[in-house]
Design a protein around this motif. Structure first.
Motif, short mmCIF file in Angstrom:
data_model
loop_
_atom_site.label_atom_id
_atom_site.label_comp_id
_atom_site.label_asym_id
_atom_site.label_seq_id
_atom_site.Cartn_x
_atom_site.Cartn_y
_atom_site.Cartn_z
N ASP A 190 11.84 47.81 -1.12
CA ASP A 190 10.59 47.23 -0.61
C ASP A 190 10.18 47.90 0.69
O ASP A 190 11.02 48.29 1.50
CB ASP A 190 10.74 45.73 -0.36
N VAL A 208 7.66 46.58 3.74
CA VAL A 208 6.83 45.49 4.25
C VAL A 208 6.02 46.02 5.42
O VAL A 208 6.58 46.47 6.43
CB VAL A 208 7.69 44.30 4.70
N LEU A 253 10.54 39.01 11.48
CA LEU A 253 10.78 39.68 10.21
C LEU A 253 11.98 40.61 10.30
O LEU A 253 12.85 40.62 9.42
CB LEU A 253 9.53 40.45 9.79
N THR A 259 15.13 47.11 2.53
CA THR A 259 13.74 46.79 2.87
C THR A 259 13.36 47.58 4.12
O THR A 259 14.03 47.46 5.16
CB THR A 259 13.56 45.29 3.13
N VAL A 304 10.87 47.90 7.06
CA VAL A 304 9.86 47.15 7.80
C VAL A 304 9.02 48.15 8.58
O VAL A 304 9.55 48.90 9.42
CB VAL A 304 10.51 46.13 8.74
N MET A 348 0.15 40.74 6.25
CA MET A 348 1.40 41.42 5.91
C MET A 348 1.36 41.80 4.43
O MET A 348 0.88 41.02 3.60
CB MET A 348 2.59 40.50 6.19
N VAL A 394 3.59 43.47 1.05
CA VAL A 394 4.86 43.89 0.46
C VAL A 394 4.56 44.88 -0.66
O VAL A 394 3.86 44.55 -1.62
CB VAL A 394 5.65 42.68 -0.10
N HIS A 431 10.63 36.02 -1.50
CA HIS A 431 10.09 37.25 -2.08
C HIS A 431 11.10 38.40 -2.07
O HIS A 431 11.35 39.02 -3.10
CB HIS A 431 8.83 37.66 -1.33
N LEU A 432 11.68 38.68 -0.91
CA LEU A 432 12.53 39.85 -0.79
C LEU A 432 13.93 39.64 -1.37
O LEU A 432 14.56 40.59 -1.83
CB LEU A 432 12.63 40.28 0.67
#
Length: 384
Positions: A152, A154, A174, A191, A193, A208, A210, A232-233
């Motif tokens: 992911d 973000v 986050l 993930t 960021v 934000m 994703v 979600h993640l």
């Protein structure tokens, strides 16, 4: 403007991804402190870098400071910021979100001293050496050529309006949540960021995204972050109440009036206006056009005495961030109304001749090929 013993100065930088402006502005701040003219001298940033201007002003409110002078220190001081920044601060002062007096100083690039500094720098440059001999060549960092494995990305918007709405606090929360869940570890489940400049739907700040799920979240608070990370993640289930959809962007308060009228087979309904996000001195108008007859009609023009011109605009034909392509006419078919909405086709009133406050109305004439002219009074709604 003379200084007072209770004044503060806020040196405002535009902001860069890694805070490169901080050292320079901190040096300027030290020099101002040495003059002893001001009770406080602070540094803040408009976007992409902390501390945010809103946070610095909030900190000053907790002191004995009674007036803050905001001095933009980035070049060029672009037109969009010039038209938005002071008016945004004015709105927050008027509704009580800022308790101390705030004054906007002229931007540095408008001063005669800046022109003199340019001339001095040019003279120094003319006496310089070719970069081939004066500077050490930049090496090719081969480890920067591959995309790191991840699942992911973000993106947190740190544009001016999201920053003002608390996006930096969201960003910190986050990063901490991603680290706590072990999602920051290198590998296919990682993930990333990422901070982002303006992502466009400013009325939904903070925003934000994703990716690669193409899920947009709007009006996210720091308290929402743990829910997004876990649901979600980690669990792979988007958080439905926070999802940002195009149809949600209108979001008109229920108690604000909407304009409408019917003439012949044409009905216009749900009309309202907001200050245009990216055009100083412009209003954006939204609503629905419908035709009940068996034959179509053509929406051909609009006008208002408060504007130099009124035109249909579409972001799909946008040429750049501040210039949209105008459309000449739109067909209204029976049973297929046309919705003018934020993020889509809409009316733009350009060169508006006077400032309007939320709740004020103005006349708007909508012209149709068959039905003729429908006159309505459109109310300015709160929002960007």
């Amino acid at each position: 403007m003379s200084s007072r013993s209770s004044d503060a100065v806020v040196l405002l930088g535009r902001g860069m991804p890694h805070g490169e402006q901080w050292a320079t502005l901190a040096t300027y701040a030290d020099r101002l402190r040495e003059t002893g003219r001001f009770a406080e001298v602070r540094v803040a940033f408009l976007e992409m870098t902390e501390p945010a201007l809103a946070d610095v002003l909030a900190e000053l409110e907790a002191t004995t400071i009674r007036r803050a002078v905001v001095l933009p220190c980035f070049v060029p001081f672009d037109r969009n910021v010039a038209g938005w920044l002071g008016r945004s601060l004015a709105a927050r002062r008027r509704d009580g979100r800022i308790a101390i007096e705030v004054v906007m100083a002229p931007a540095v690039d408008r001063s005669e001293l800046f022109a003199a500094a340019l001339s001095d720098a040019l003279d120094a440059g003319l006496a310089g050496e070719d970069v081939a001999t004066a500077l050490r060549p930049l090496p090719d960092k081969r480890d920067r050529g591959e995309i790191p494995p991840h699942r992911d990305q973000v993106f947190v918007c740190l544009g001016p309006r999201c920053t003002e709405a608390g996006a930096w606090e969201l960003m910190a929360r986050l990063r901490a949540a991603v680290k706590r869940e072990g999602l920051d570890k290198a590998g296919p489940a990682r993930t990333l960021v990422c901070r982002s400049a303006c992502l466009w739907p400013c009325n939904q700040a903070p925003v934000m995204i994703v990716q690669p799920d193409n899920v947009w979240y709007g009006r996210v608070t720091s308290d929402d972050v743990d829910t997004i990370v876990q649901s979600h993640l980690v669990e792979r289930v988007p958080v439905a109440p926070l999802l940002l959809r195009k149809d949600d962007q209108i979001d008109v308060p229920a108690d604000w009036p909407l304009a409408g009228a019917t003439l012949g087979s044409v009905t216009v309904s749900g009309f309202f206006a907001r200050v245009a996000m990216h055009r100083p001195g412009a209003l954006a108008v939204f609503g629905t056009l419908a035709c009940s007859d068996d034959a179509s009609d053509l929406f051909i023009a609009a006008s208002s005495p408060i504007a130099g011109s009124v035109a249909l605009h579409s972001p799909d034909l946008q040429q750049n961030a501040t210039s949209q392509a105008a459309l000449s006419a739109v067909e209204i078919s029976p049973g297929h109304g046309v919705t003018l909405k934020p993020g889509g086709l809409h009316l733009m009133l350009l060169d508006v001749r006077r400032d309007l406050l939320p709740g004020e109305s103005f006349p708007l004439a909508l012209c149709f090929e068959r039905a003729g002219v429908i006159a309505i009074d459109v109310t300015l709604q709160p929002g960007a």
